[in-house]
Design an enzyme around this catalytic site. Structure first.
Site, mmCIF file in Angstrom:
data_model
loop_
_atom_site.group_PDB
_atom_site.id
_atom_site.type_symbol
_atom_site.label_atom_id
_atom_site.label_comp_id
_atom_site.label_asym_id
_atom_site.label_seq_id
_atom_site.Cartn_x
_atom_site.Cartn_y
_atom_site.Cartn_z
ATOM 1 N N SER A 140 0.859 -1.181 0.000
ATOM 2 C CA SER A 140 0.000 0.000 0.000
ATOM 3 C C SER A 140 0.896 1.231 0.000
ATOM 4 C CB SER A 140 -0.875 0.018 1.246
ATOM 5 O OG SER A 140 -0.056 0.134 2.380
ATOM 6 N N GLY A 144 3.310 2.562 6.717
ATOM 7 C CA GLY A 144 4.731 2.818 6.894
ATOM 8 C C GLY A 144 5.578 1.750 6.230
ATOM 9 N N ASN A 206 -8.881 1.964 -2.621
ATOM 10 C CA ASN A 206 -9.841 1.268 -1.752
ATOM 11 C C ASN A 206 -11.257 1.774 -1.923
ATOM 12 O OD1 ASN A 206 -8.390 -0.678 -0.531
ATOM 13 N ND2 ASN A 206 -7.921 0.483 1.312
ATOM 14 N N GLU A 254 5.878 -7.865 -21.992
ATOM 15 C CA GLU A 254 4.983 -7.441 -23.058
ATOM 16 C C GLU A 254 4.017 -6.364 -22.558
ATOM 17 O OE1 GLU A 254 2.341 -10.001 -26.042
ATOM 18 O OE2 GLU A 254 3.990 -11.110 -25.156
#
EC number: 3.6.5.-
Length: 449
Positions: A140, A144, A206, A254
């Site tokens: 994410s 941290g 999200n 690709e």
């Protein structure tokens, strides 16, 4: 073989990893302990799945993956969960103290202690590969560990495996919903650091996924499990061509060749269709044309932005299931006639198609309906710059007051890094803007001077 190694970093990375490996095991008929399911053995006529699984002497299949978190709780769930026998204990790496939503802790202080161990474990995985293709990194932006440790790891992977491609699956902080106040700081610092090391980054927001769960799947209060299962379907579609044989197969490199016109502009927008609950699917016939056109609807997208305001630079359609090239050509021709979809004038055709005959698998008891065919669209559009603009704005509001900066500086970061990262993102926004301007306008400007 063209192996891929998956690296799952931080809470988001590990939990998405759980959902993905659960799905991969179902798709390949591998049970929770890594052995083949006797009933499902007919699925694996081809051995393409060895790109993601390695086979041990006694017939067990082990994911080519590492899960890393700087604090143990999330990875402990894997160690105690259904799939605990699937992973080698050394593939699950945990530290003792977490990065506390602080990029500097993940990148400098706490992360430094774990990085060599992690690289050592990754080295063991790469040694077992005959022809390593690259890395898929799940993390994410806001956390941290997800921001700080990932960027440290990417830098080190570039040193150790220079030419191998690195694809990111990154969870972008949602516009409305926030899990941490300092998300904008972490996101901008990590984007700045990884920009030159990542070859292609698929962003997932999200909030966009919450909305899809509410709207298309009728889940009133979606949990992370609901979100992750949806994300895992997308990851599965993107990687299906690496794991199964198909008519038009697409390789990792690709993707980059077809989606990334300039090295920095490597953030494709991901769209998936059909996302539909079992009750609805029962009454709908989802043809190739229908799922293709719903890919161009903003509400099937994984990041909140409006492609109708942007221009497409490239477009990759990955079909799976009962799809024949003729239907695809008809569907795409229909899309091209619609005037809502604008391509930049220097890239007129811009559709790459992959077809995979393995229909999408769904997790039993999950939310998605079992369908005959699905499509995942990866498009490089200038509209995704909206996402950066939003983040930059939030960053500016906080940084103008130097809010929370002392936590970063206290972990050995220099304040200059903030402004440096911010300038880099301003440049990225500018890059997107310039890519979208028409080439003939620029020629006229030159004559005025």
């Amino acid at each position: 073989m063209r192996e891929c190694i998956s690296v799952h970093v931080g809470q988001a990375g590990v939990q998405i990893g759980n959902a993905c490996w659960e799905l991969f095991c179902l798709e390949h008929g591998i049970q929770a302990d890594g052995t083949f399911d006797a009933q499902a053995s007919k699925i694996n006529d081809d051995d393409s799945f060895t790109t993601f699984f390695s086979e041990t002497g006694n017939g067990k299949h082990v994911p080519r993956a590492v899960m890393i978190d700087l604090e143990p709780t999330v990875v402990d769930e894997v160690r105690a969960g259904t799939y605990r026998q699937l992973f080698h204990p050394e593939q699950l790496i945990t530290g003792k103290e977490d990065a506390a939503n602080n990029y500097a802790r993940g990148h400098y202080t706490v992360g430094k202690e774990s990085i060599d161990l992690v690289l050592d474990r990754i080295r063991k995985l790469t040694d077992a590969c005959s022809g390593l293709q690259g890395f898929l990194i799940f993390h994410s932006f806001g956390g941290g560990t997800g921001s700080g440790f990932t960027s440290l790891l990417m830098e080190r992977l570039s040193l150790d495996y220079g030419k191998k491609s690195k694809l990111e699956f990154a969870i972008y902080p949602a516009p409305q919903v926030s899990t941490a106040v300092v998300e904008p700081y972490n996101s901008i610092l990590t984007t700045h650091t990884t920009l030159e090391h990542s070859d292609c980054a698929f962003m997932v927001d999200n909030e966009a996924i919450y909305d899809i769960c509410r709207r298309n799947l009728d889940i009133e209060r979606p949990t992370y499990t609901n979100l992750n299962r949806l994300i895992s379907q997308i990851v599965s579609s993107i990687t299906a061509s690496l794991r199964f044989d198909g008519a038009l197969n697409v390789d990792l490199t690709e993707f980059q060749t077809n989606l990334v016109p300039y090295p920095r502009i490597h953030f494709p927008l991901v769209t998936y269709a059909p996302i539909i609950s079992a009750e609805k699917a029962y009454h709908e016939q989802l043809s190739v044309a229908e799922i293709t056109s719903s890919c161009f609807e903003p509400n099937s997208q994984m990041v909140k932005c409006d492609p109708r305001h942007g221009k497409y630079m490239a477009c990759c359609m990955l079909y799976r299931g009962d799809v024949v090239p003729k239907d695809v050509n008809v569907a795409i021709a229909a899309i091209k006639t619609k005037r809502t979809i604008q391509f930049v004038d220097w890239c007129p055709t811009g559709f790459k198609v992959g077809i995979n005959y393995q229909p999408p698998t769904v997790v039993p008891g999950g939310d998605l309906a079992k369908v005959q065919r699905a499509v995942c669209m990866l498009s490089n559009t200038t509209a995704i710059a909206e996402a950066w603009a939003r983040l930059d704005h939030k960053f500016d509001l906080m940084y103008a007051k130097r809010a929370f900066v002392h936590w970063y500086v206290g972990e050995g970061m220099e304040e200059g890094e903030f402004s440096e990262a911010r300038e880099d993102l301003a440049a990225l926004e500018k890059d997107y803007e310039e890519v979208g301007t028409d080439s003939f306008e620029e020629e006229n400007e030159g004559e005025e001077f």
